[in-house]
Design a protein around this motif. Structure first.
Motif, PDB file in Angstrom:
ATOM      1  N   LEU A  31      -2.427  10.824 -12.311  1.00 45.90           N
ATOM      2  CA  LEU A  31      -1.401  10.807 -11.269  1.00 45.90           C
ATOM      3  C   LEU A  31      -1.745  11.691 -10.074  1.00 45.90           C
ATOM      4  O   LEU A  31      -1.510  11.309  -8.929  1.00 45.90           O
ATOM      5  N   VAL A  32      -2.254  12.892 -10.319  1.00 43.91           N
ATOM      6  CA  VAL A  32      -2.460  13.847  -9.218  1.00 43.91           C
ATOM      7  C   VAL A  32      -3.891  14.368  -9.133  1.00 43.91           C
ATOM      8  O   VAL A  32      -4.175  15.243  -8.332  1.00 43.91           O
ATOM      9  N   GLY A  33      -4.765  13.827  -9.943  1.00 46.61           N
ATOM     10  CA  GLY A  33      -6.132  14.338 -10.021  1.00 46.61           C
ATOM     11  C   GLY A  33      -6.923  14.269  -8.735  1.00 46.61           C
ATOM     12  O   GLY A  33      -7.818  15.085  -8.510  1.00 46.61           O
ATOM     13  N   ASN A  37      -0.570  11.592  -3.359  1.00 43.72           N
ATOM     14  CA  ASN A  37       0.661  11.107  -3.961  1.00 43.72           C
ATOM     15  C   ASN A  37       0.505   9.634  -4.275  1.00 43.72           C
ATOM     16  O   ASN A  37      -0.246   8.931  -3.617  1.00 43.72           O
ATOM     17  N   ARG A  38       1.219   9.195  -5.296  1.00 47.41           N
ATOM     18  CA  ARG A  38       1.153   7.778  -5.642  1.00 47.41           C
ATOM     19  C   ARG A  38       2.455   7.300  -6.252  1.00 47.41           C
ATOM     20  O   ARG A  38       3.257   8.084  -6.715  1.00 47.41           O
ATOM     21  N   HIS A  39       2.612   5.973  -6.224  1.00 46.50           N
ATOM     22  CA  HIS A  39       3.736   5.278  -6.827  1.00 46.50           C
ATOM     23  C   HIS A  39       3.160   4.442  -7.959  1.00 46.50           C
ATOM     24  O   HIS A  39       2.248   3.654  -7.735  1.00 46.50           O
ATOM     25  N   VAL A  40       3.696   4.615  -9.151  1.00 45.83           N
ATOM     26  CA  VAL A  40       3.197   3.852 -10.296  1.00 45.83           C
ATOM     27  C   VAL A  40       4.365   3.288 -11.085  1.00 45.83           C
ATOM     28  O   VAL A  40       5.485   3.792 -11.004  1.00 45.83           O
ATOM     29  N   GLU A  43       3.665   0.502 -16.608  1.00 47.25           N
ATOM     30  CA  GLU A  43       2.625  -0.467 -16.967  1.00 47.25           C
ATOM     31  C   GLU A  43       1.329  -0.225 -16.192  1.00 47.25           C
ATOM     32  O   GLU A  43       0.241  -0.323 -16.759  1.00 47.25           O
ATOM     33  N   SER A  44       1.441   0.100 -14.902  1.00 42.56           N
ATOM     34  CA  SER A  44       0.221   0.327 -14.120  1.00 42.56           C
ATOM     35  C   SER A  44      -0.476   1.618 -14.538  1.00 42.56           C
ATOM     36  O   SER A  44      -1.710   1.686 -14.561  1.00 42.56           O
ATOM     37  N   LEU A  45       0.293   2.636 -14.907  1.00 36.99           N
ATOM     38  CA  LEU A  45      -0.314   3.884 -15.380  1.00 36.99           C
ATOM     39  C   LEU A  45      -0.956   3.672 -16.747  1.00 36.99           C
ATOM     40  O   LEU A  45      -2.043   4.184 -17.023  1.00 36.99           O
ATOM     41  N   PHE A  46      -0.315   2.895 -17.606  1.00 38.24           N
ATOM     42  CA  PHE A  46      -0.882   2.551 -18.910  1.00 38.24           C
ATOM     43  C   PHE A  46      -2.211   1.820 -18.729  1.00 38.24           C
ATOM     44  O   PHE A  46      -3.209   2.139 -19.397  1.00 38.24           O
ATOM     45  N   ALA A  47      -2.253   0.861 -17.798  1.00 31.36           N
ATOM     46  CA  ALA A  47      -3.484   0.106 -17.540  1.00 31.36           C
ATOM     47  C   ALA A  47      -4.584   1.029 -17.014  1.00 31.36           C
ATOM     48  O   ALA A  47      -5.749   0.910 -17.410  1.00 31.36           O
ATOM     49  N   ASP A 101       3.811  -8.571  -3.339  1.00 31.23           N
ATOM     50  CA  ASP A 101       2.951  -8.115  -4.437  1.00 31.23           C
ATOM     51  C   ASP A 101       3.629  -7.085  -5.342  1.00 31.23           C
ATOM     52  O   ASP A 101       3.010  -6.567  -6.272  1.00 31.23           O
ATOM     53  N   GLY A 102       4.903  -6.794  -5.086  1.00 32.78           N
ATOM     54  CA  GLY A 102       5.645  -5.884  -5.951  1.00 32.78           C
ATOM     55  C   GLY A 102       5.199  -4.437  -5.861  1.00 32.78           C
ATOM     56  O   GLY A 102       5.376  -3.683  -6.800  1.00 32.78           O
ATOM     57  N   SER A 103       4.640  -4.038  -4.727  1.00 32.01           N
ATOM     58  CA  SER A 103       4.199  -2.647  -4.590  1.00 32.01           C
ATOM     59  C   SER A 103       5.228  -1.835  -3.807  1.00 32.01           C
ATOM     60  O   SER A 103       6.049  -2.375  -3.070  1.00 32.01           O
ATOM     61  N   LEU A 104       5.158  -0.534  -3.996  1.00 32.78           N
ATOM     62  CA  LEU A 104       6.058   0.403  -3.331  1.00 32.78           C
ATOM     63  C   LEU A 104       5.219   1.390  -2.552  1.00 32.78           C
ATOM     64  O   LEU A 104       4.228   1.915  -3.070  1.00 32.78           O
ATOM     65  N   THR A 105       5.564   1.615  -1.291  1.00 28.47           N
ATOM     66  CA  THR A 105       4.848   2.577  -0.460  1.00 28.47           C
ATOM     67  C   THR A 105       5.870   3.445   0.272  1.00 28.47           C
ATOM     68  O   THR A 105       7.041   3.080   0.399  1.00 28.47           O
ATOM     69  N   ASP A 106       5.411   4.586   0.755  1.00 27.86           N
ATOM     70  CA  ASP A 106       6.291   5.450   1.545  1.00 27.86           C
ATOM     71  C   ASP A 106       6.535   4.832   2.908  1.00 27.86           C
ATOM     72  O   ASP A 106       5.636   4.233   3.507  1.00 27.86           O
ATOM     73  N   ALA A 107       7.754   4.984   3.398  1.00 24.25           N
ATOM     74  CA  ALA A 107       8.115   4.583   4.762  1.00 24.25           C
ATOM     75  C   ALA A 107       8.230   5.869   5.583  1.00 24.25           C
ATOM     76  O   ALA A 107       8.514   6.939   5.031  1.00 24.25           O
ATOM     77  N   PRO A 108       7.998   5.773   6.887  1.00 23.10           N
ATOM     78  CA  PRO A 108       8.063   6.985   7.711  1.00 23.10           C
ATOM     79  C   PRO A 108       9.478   7.562   7.787  1.00 23.10           C
ATOM     80  O   PRO A 108      10.395   6.922   8.295  1.00 23.10           O
ATOM     81  N   SER A 109       9.625   8.771   7.291  1.00 27.75           N
ATOM     82  CA  SER A 109      10.934   9.442   7.278  1.00 27.75           C
ATOM     83  C   SER A 109      11.455   9.717   8.672  1.00 27.75           C
ATOM     84  O   SER A 109      12.664   9.660   8.908  1.00 27.75           O
ATOM     85  N   ASP A 110      10.562  10.020   9.598  1.00 25.69           N
ATOM     86  CA  ASP A 110      10.992  10.405  10.942  1.00 25.69           C
ATOM     87  C   ASP A 110      11.576   9.229  11.726  1.00 25.69           C
ATOM     88  O   ASP A 110      12.185   9.429  12.769  1.00 25.69           O
TER      89      ASP A 110
END
Length: 140
Positions: A31-33, A37-40, A43-47, A101-110
């Motif tokens: 996760l942090v190696g 930062n990441r979104h998992v 199932e994706s972390l298991f894979a 594709d069912g992915s999650l990403t950060d959106a700009p907070s500002d």
């Protein structure tokens, strides 16, 4: 797993006083190696763990992600009330959910402005506000 990734994972767990079990260290390093930062999903972390030759069950991944959230190391973001993503960025921020594709990403907070929230019902308080902006790619 590189020594740097293992060290980052160990330090990350130590910040939350979590016991560094083999499974926790393995998943923390994934996760942090790399310092990003990441979104998992579980199932994706298991894979990713299997891909790296790590022996860990899907149930252990779910339980470990829950422990990381409970310890404040991650936050859970739920999409559609059924799909959970786990985010290593614990600061309040909005997300883009990419429907294609069912992915999650950060959106700009500002760029996000919330002018007003409704009053909480009597006997309740607002604990947090999650903003997930659903996107679909346009065909050009």
């Amino acid at each position: 797993m590189t020594p740097d990734a293992a060290n980052r994972g160990t330090d990350w767990l130590a910040r939350a006083d979590l016991r560094p079990t083999r499974q926790r260290l393995t998943l923390a390093a994934l996760l942090v190696g790399d310092g990003q930062n990441r979104h998992v999903t579980a199932e994706s972390l298991f894979a990713a763990a299997k891909e790296n030759g790590e022996r860990v069950s899907l149930a252990t991944v779910y339980n470990t992600l829950r422990a990381f959230c409970d310890a404040g190391l991650m936050q859970e973001v739920t999409v559609d009330g059924s799909k959970s993503y786990f985010d290593t960025n614990t600061h309040d921020h909005p997300h883009f959910y990419w429907e294609d594709d069912g992915s999650l990403t950060d959106a700009p907070s500002d760029q996000l402005e919330i002018a007003r929230l409704p009053q909480a019902p009597e006997g309740a308080e607002i604990a947090s506000v999650d903003v997930v902006i659903r996107l679909r790619r346009t065909s050009r």
